[in-house]
Scaffold this active site. Sequence first.
Site, mmCIF file in Angstrom:
data_model
loop_
_atom_site.group_PDB
_atom_site.id
_atom_site.type_symbol
_atom_site.label_atom_id
_atom_site.label_comp_id
_atom_site.label_asym_id
_atom_site.label_seq_id
_atom_site.Cartn_x
_atom_site.Cartn_y
_atom_site.Cartn_z
ATOM 1 N N SER A 217 -9.780 1.491 2.797
ATOM 2 C CA SER A 217 -8.909 2.286 1.957
ATOM 3 C C SER A 217 -7.837 1.475 1.238
ATOM 4 O O SER A 217 -7.230 1.970 0.294
ATOM 5 C CB SER A 217 -8.241 3.370 2.793
ATOM 6 O OG SER A 217 -7.402 2.784 3.780
ATOM 7 N N SER B 39 -10.022 -0.884 6.990
ATOM 8 C CA SER B 39 -9.458 -0.762 5.637
ATOM 9 C C SER B 39 -8.692 -1.955 5.097
ATOM 10 O O SER B 39 -8.300 -1.952 3.937
ATOM 11 C CB SER B 39 -8.570 0.475 5.550
ATOM 12 O OG SER B 39 -9.373 1.614 5.481
ATOM 13 N N LYS C 31 0.854 -1.188 0.000
ATOM 14 C CA LYS C 31 0.000 0.000 0.000
ATOM 15 C C LYS C 31 0.892 1.241 0.000
ATOM 16 O O LYS C 31 1.925 1.269 0.682
ATOM 17 C CB LYS C 31 -0.881 -0.043 1.261
ATOM 18 C CG LYS C 31 -1.931 1.044 1.343
ATOM 19 C CD LYS C 31 -2.838 0.826 2.557
ATOM 20 C CE LYS C 31 -3.943 1.853 2.661
ATOM 21 N NZ LYS C 31 -4.851 1.605 3.806
#
Length: 488
Positions: free
Chosen positions: A151, A175, A76
Amino acid sequence: MIEQSLPALAKALATKEISSVELTQLYLDRIARHNPQLNAFITVDPARSLAQAHAADARLARGEGGPLTGIPIAHKDIFCTQGWLTTCASKMLSNFISPYDAAVITRFKAAGAVLLGKTNMDEFAMGSSNETSFFGPVKNPWNLTCVPGGSSGGSAAAVAARLAPAATGTDTGGSIRQPAALCNLTGMKPTYGVVSRYGMIAFASSLDQAGPLGRSAADCAVLLNSMAGFDERDSTSLDRPGEDYSREINAVTDGQPLAGLKIGLPAEFFGDGCSPEVMQLVEQAIAGYRKLGAETVAIRLPSMGLSVAAYYVIAPAEASSNLARFDGVRYGHRAPDYQDLNEMYSRSRAQGFGAEVKRRILIGTYVLSHGYYDAYYLQAQRIRRLIASDFAEAFRQCDVIIGPTSPSTAFKLGEKAADPVQMYLSDIYTIAVNLAGLPAISLPCGFAGGLPAGLQLIGNYFSEARLLNVAHRYQQANAWHLQSPAEL
Ligand code: GLN
């Protein structure tokens, strides 16, 4: 090769069936082919990835490989990676090349894993749909008109579309688990403090925790083995003896592998608020657990209904403080025109942050301001304590708590983008876990209308190995997690 588990890939590398360079190239080719449609990656750097793969092949040739040596992993874009663009999906950091590695990145490097690329996400991890990214939304590989969740949506979409064998994510309010649910993956949020936050761009420091996103619980255990561990550079990192998170997965079991396990069913997870299709799949999974020998007990989490409200005071409060550092002075976006220092700050921030990030900064600054601190922030902290006590009470009656991960399957792009409250409610089942600092895992439990649904298991502090085992036993008996979306 692209459907293989991490242990199977490690074996193929160890037996020279494939080299790390070949494996990395295979995934780089897939990214080149499919990423324009999915938008799962913000940065790929084939030359750097292949250099790491060469080094991994040399290490494997010396017989010094471990479970992740030579395996490409996507990260990420919230993890600082030395020499790589690290944007947090914000215009504010769209020019930021990190001078150092996050602890998580250092640990994967030490394990010999190959950094495959940096994945798209909601801006500063604020969102549940990946639509707040400065780099545009990510598409769900199961249906390109739907969101992948957020997310950590880029990581989830990348693994689901087999553009990466596995990935990292971060979970402040859901997330990792929510995108795992919406993309048919297994994703775990560990106990707060188990994985170092050093070099992980801060959103809400008391809630943020990194964790694995993979195709199975067994793969997540391999990833967590490399991610977890004490780090003196993170003051909330826990100094505990090392653990092998695969140990219960690899233990030999008989016909009733979960005999004696007590699964708690909180009334608050089984009332209104969840779509009937998702609830039906969750009920089926619970029946599956009973077949494996588990018994279920009814429990209550009375303060659960206050978790979203408390979270949307505490998380913005911490975010408003954490994001004060982005001022255009030392790094990040700086407005091209300004008269004086104050205007430089305000213009840089006005231009650098997107609408959702600004909303959080405004809410956070408000709830921390004189006169409102007691009314909002302090009250929210009290609720947080009540929620933690609810869980403590529940774990006196059961070993794990079960429920849906997300109240619905993947929703349409744009469907909730204009209504922040609807978006915030996507995390109604995940947020309490972060407020209490507990570990939880989401695993696939079936499909509704062609879209995957997720089952959530919540455990007591430091029960990661147990949770992974409970998820793994289900995955040995049910094949939902082995389903992949059609090739794009
Ligand atoms: N969707 C939640 C939020 O917007 C959680 C995000 C997260 O876990 N990073 O804050």
